[in-house]
Structures are given as C-alpha cells and as structure tokens.
Design a protein around this motif. Structure first.
Motif, PDB file in Angstrom:
ATOM      1  N   ASP A   1      -2.008  10.105  -6.752  1.00  0.00           N
ATOM      2  CA  ASP A   1      -0.589  10.113  -7.134  1.00  0.00           C
ATOM      3  C   ASP A   1      -0.119  11.468  -7.637  1.00  0.00           C
ATOM      4  O   ASP A   1       1.063  11.794  -7.536  1.00  0.00           O
ATOM      5  CB  ASP A   1      -0.331   9.080  -8.231  1.00  0.00           C
TER       6      ASP A   1
ATOM      7  N   LEU B   1       1.672   4.695  -9.159  1.00  0.00           N
ATOM      8  CA  LEU B   1       2.873   4.148  -8.554  1.00  0.00           C
ATOM      9  C   LEU B   1       2.413   2.868  -7.867  1.00  0.00           C
ATOM     10  O   LEU B   1       1.523   2.919  -7.017  1.00  0.00           O
ATOM     11  CB  LEU B   1       3.450   5.136  -7.531  1.00  0.00           C
TER      12      LEU B   1
ATOM     13  N   LYS C   1      -1.894  -1.880   0.390  1.00  0.00           N
ATOM     14  CA  LYS C   1      -2.149  -1.584   1.811  1.00  0.00           C
ATOM     15  C   LYS C   1      -1.146  -2.275   2.725  1.00  0.00           C
ATOM     16  O   LYS C   1      -0.772  -3.426   2.488  1.00  0.00           O
ATOM     17  CB  LYS C   1      -3.552  -2.060   2.184  1.00  0.00           C
TER      18      LYS C   1
ATOM     19  N   ARG D   1      -3.577   0.205 -13.861  1.00  0.00           N
ATOM     20  CA  ARG D   1      -4.446  -0.694 -13.092  1.00  0.00           C
ATOM     21  C   ARG D   1      -5.464  -1.396 -13.990  1.00  0.00           C
ATOM     22  O   ARG D   1      -5.988  -0.813 -14.923  1.00  0.00           O
ATOM     23  CB  ARG D   1      -5.210   0.091 -12.025  1.00  0.00           C
TER      24      ARG D   1
ATOM     25  N   ARG E   1      -8.227   6.290   4.366  1.00  0.00           N
ATOM     26  CA  ARG E   1      -7.003   5.750   3.776  1.00  0.00           C
ATOM     27  C   ARG E   1      -6.043   6.905   3.487  1.00  0.00           C
ATOM     28  O   ARG E   1      -6.466   7.979   3.040  1.00  0.00           O
ATOM     29  CB  ARG E   1      -7.293   4.998   2.472  1.00  0.00           C
TER      30      ARG E   1
HETATM   31  N1  LIG Z   1      -1.442   1.007  -4.937  1.00  0.00           N
HETATM   32  C1  LIG Z   1      -1.825   2.280  -5.086  1.00  0.00           C
HETATM   33  N2  LIG Z   1      -3.078   2.589  -4.731  1.00  0.00           N
HETATM   34  C2  LIG Z   1      -3.455   3.867  -4.904  1.00  0.00           C
HETATM   35  C3  LIG Z   1      -2.599   4.840  -5.422  1.00  0.00           C
HETATM   36  N3  LIG Z   1      -3.278   6.009  -5.502  1.00  0.00           N
HETATM   37  C4  LIG Z   1      -4.523   5.775  -5.042  1.00  0.00           C
HETATM   38  O1  LIG Z   1      -5.439   6.585  -4.974  1.00  0.00           O
HETATM   39  N4  LIG Z   1      -4.627   4.442  -4.665  1.00  0.00           N
HETATM   40  C5  LIG Z   1      -5.820   3.787  -4.103  1.00  0.00           C
HETATM   41  C6  LIG Z   1      -6.412   2.788  -5.041  1.00  0.00           C
HETATM   42  C7  LIG Z   1      -6.978   1.761  -4.096  1.00  0.00           C
HETATM   43  O2  LIG Z   1      -8.296   2.180  -3.760  1.00  0.00           O
HETATM   44  C8  LIG Z   1      -6.120   1.841  -2.842  1.00  0.00           C
HETATM   45  C9  LIG Z   1      -5.051   0.767  -2.764  1.00  0.00           C
HETATM   46  O3  LIG Z   1      -5.572  -0.435  -3.081  1.00  0.00           O
HETATM   47  P1  LIG Z   1      -4.748  -1.640  -3.724  1.00  0.00           P
HETATM   48  O4  LIG Z   1      -5.731  -2.454  -4.444  1.00  0.00           O
HETATM   49  O5  LIG Z   1      -3.557  -1.175  -4.516  1.00  0.00           O
HETATM   50  O6  LIG Z   1      -4.196  -2.329  -2.406  1.00  0.00           O
HETATM   51  P2  LIG Z   1      -3.908  -3.873  -2.168  1.00  0.00           P
HETATM   52  O7  LIG Z   1      -2.939  -4.361  -3.203  1.00  0.00           O
HETATM   53  O8  LIG Z   1      -3.498  -3.995  -0.734  1.00  0.00           O
HETATM   54  O9  LIG Z   1      -5.315  -4.488  -2.480  1.00  0.00           O
HETATM   55  P3  LIG Z   1      -6.236  -5.562  -1.825  1.00  0.00           P
HETATM   56  O10 LIG Z   1      -5.358  -6.501  -1.055  1.00  0.00           O
HETATM   57  O11 LIG Z   1      -7.184  -4.784  -0.957  1.00  0.00           O
HETATM   58  O12 LIG Z   1      -6.905  -6.150  -3.014  1.00  0.00           O
HETATM   59  O13 LIG Z   1      -5.474   3.101  -2.906  1.00  0.00           O
HETATM   60  C10 LIG Z   1      -1.290   4.474  -5.794  1.00  0.00           C
HETATM   61  O14 LIG Z   1      -0.471   5.260  -6.259  1.00  0.00           O
HETATM   62  N5  LIG Z   1      -0.937   3.186  -5.622  1.00  0.00           N
END
Ligand SMILES: Nc1nc2c([nH]c(=O)n2[C@H]2C[C@H](O)[C@@H](COP(=O)(O)OP(=O)(O)OP(=O)(O)O)O2)c(=O)[nH]1
Length: 137
Positions: A122, A37, A41, A25, A80
């Motif tokens: 994860d 991974l 959302k 990230r 979440r």
């Molecule tokens: N995508 C993803 N998010 C994770 C994982 N583990 C984990 O704790 N998260 C958390 C990080 C973020 O706070 C949240 C997901 O946010 P994101 O930024 O990936 O979602 P999104 O693409 O829909 O973002 P946005 O539209 O709100 O910008 O979940 C994972 O394995 N994958």
C-alpha cells in the motif's frame, strides 16, 4: 504456451471529509495489526470495480461507488498485483465497520497516515491517493 494472468487484488481508497479509510488486518497472522486499504481478490468473471464493491460490502458492511484508479500496478509477488481505486461511500451506506477481516477501521488524515504501519504493497499508493483528496471532499 502463454503464462497465466496474475491474480488482481483490488483495494479501495474510500475518502470522506478529506479523510481516508484505513483498516487494520486480523489475518493472516504475519499481517495482523498492519493497516491497509480494504479490498481483496478479483474473482473469475468479475470486473475489478464489482469485486471492490463486493469486498467492501462483505468486509465492512458498507456500499461504495468506485471512482478512478490511483497509482500504478504494485507487484505483491506470488503472481499477485495490487490496484487501488478511489471510492466514495454511497449516501445511503452504513458507516464501515470492522468485521471478521479487520479489528479496527479509522478515518485518517494525511498526517495520521505517516504514523500507521501499512502493508508494504500500500505504501507506494498512498502518496497518489493523497493527491486526489481535498478537505472539501
Ligand atoms: N486487501 C488488500 N490486500 C493487500 C493490500 N496490500 C497487500 O499487500 N495485500 C495483500 C494481502 C493479501 O495477501 C492479499 C489480498 O488478500 P485478501 O485476504 O485481502 O483477499 P480476499 O479478501 O480475496 O481473501 P480470501 O478470499 O483469499 O480469503 O494481498 C491491500 O491494500 N489490500
């Protein structure tokens, strides 16, 4: 009054040749540099599988087929919940590449997995993922 449902975050365990795709990230700053991974959302009216295909197309410019779920619900806090799905690249897909959300992607082995700094959410999923991955996949 009923409680609102949690936000579902879906994540793809994309496997190829016995390896798993890990993505690093960029944002938010407190998660920068940590591996996940890829996913995101689920939006209103969207199925979890559709959300995952959309996120992988948007974030990594790749097309996947989403297979079965792996592991259970992971509580991320703040209402979440994280859910992971096994996935395969479609035969006509481009190779996944890092875009605005990630600064690196890597195909990792089970041994590599232990060396990476994964997001906390994860970690409980990874052992489940590896029980589904075989070298011939
Ligand atoms: N995508 C993803 N998010 C994770 C994982 N583990 C984990 O704790 N998260 C958390 C990080 C973020 O706070 C949240 C997901 O946010 P994101 O930024 O990936 O979602 P999104 O693409 O829909 O973002 P946005 O539209 O709100 O910008 O979940 C994972 O394995 N994958």
């Amino acid at each position: 009054m009923s409680e609102r449902p949690p936000v579902i975050v879906v994540a793809a365990a994309i496997v190829r040749d016995g390896r798993l795709l890990a993505a690093r990230r960029r944002l938010p700053i407190q998660l920068r540099g940590r591996w996940e991974l890829p996913g995101g959302k689920v939006e209103g009216g969207e199925s979890e599988r559709d959300a995952l295909r959309r996120e992988i197309r948007e974030e990594l410019a790749a097309d996947i087929d989403v297979l079965e779920r792996v592991g259970g619900d992971v509580d991320l806090g703040e209402w979440r919940v994280l859910r992971a799905y096994l996935a395969l690249l479609r035969p006509d897909s481009a190779d996944p590449k890092a875009g605005a959300d990630h600064d690196a992607v890597r195909w990792v082995t089970v041994d590599d997995t232990a060396q990476l700094d994964w997001l906390d959410g994860d970690r409980p999923l990874l052992a489940h993922v590896w029980t589904h991955v075989h070298p011939q996949d």
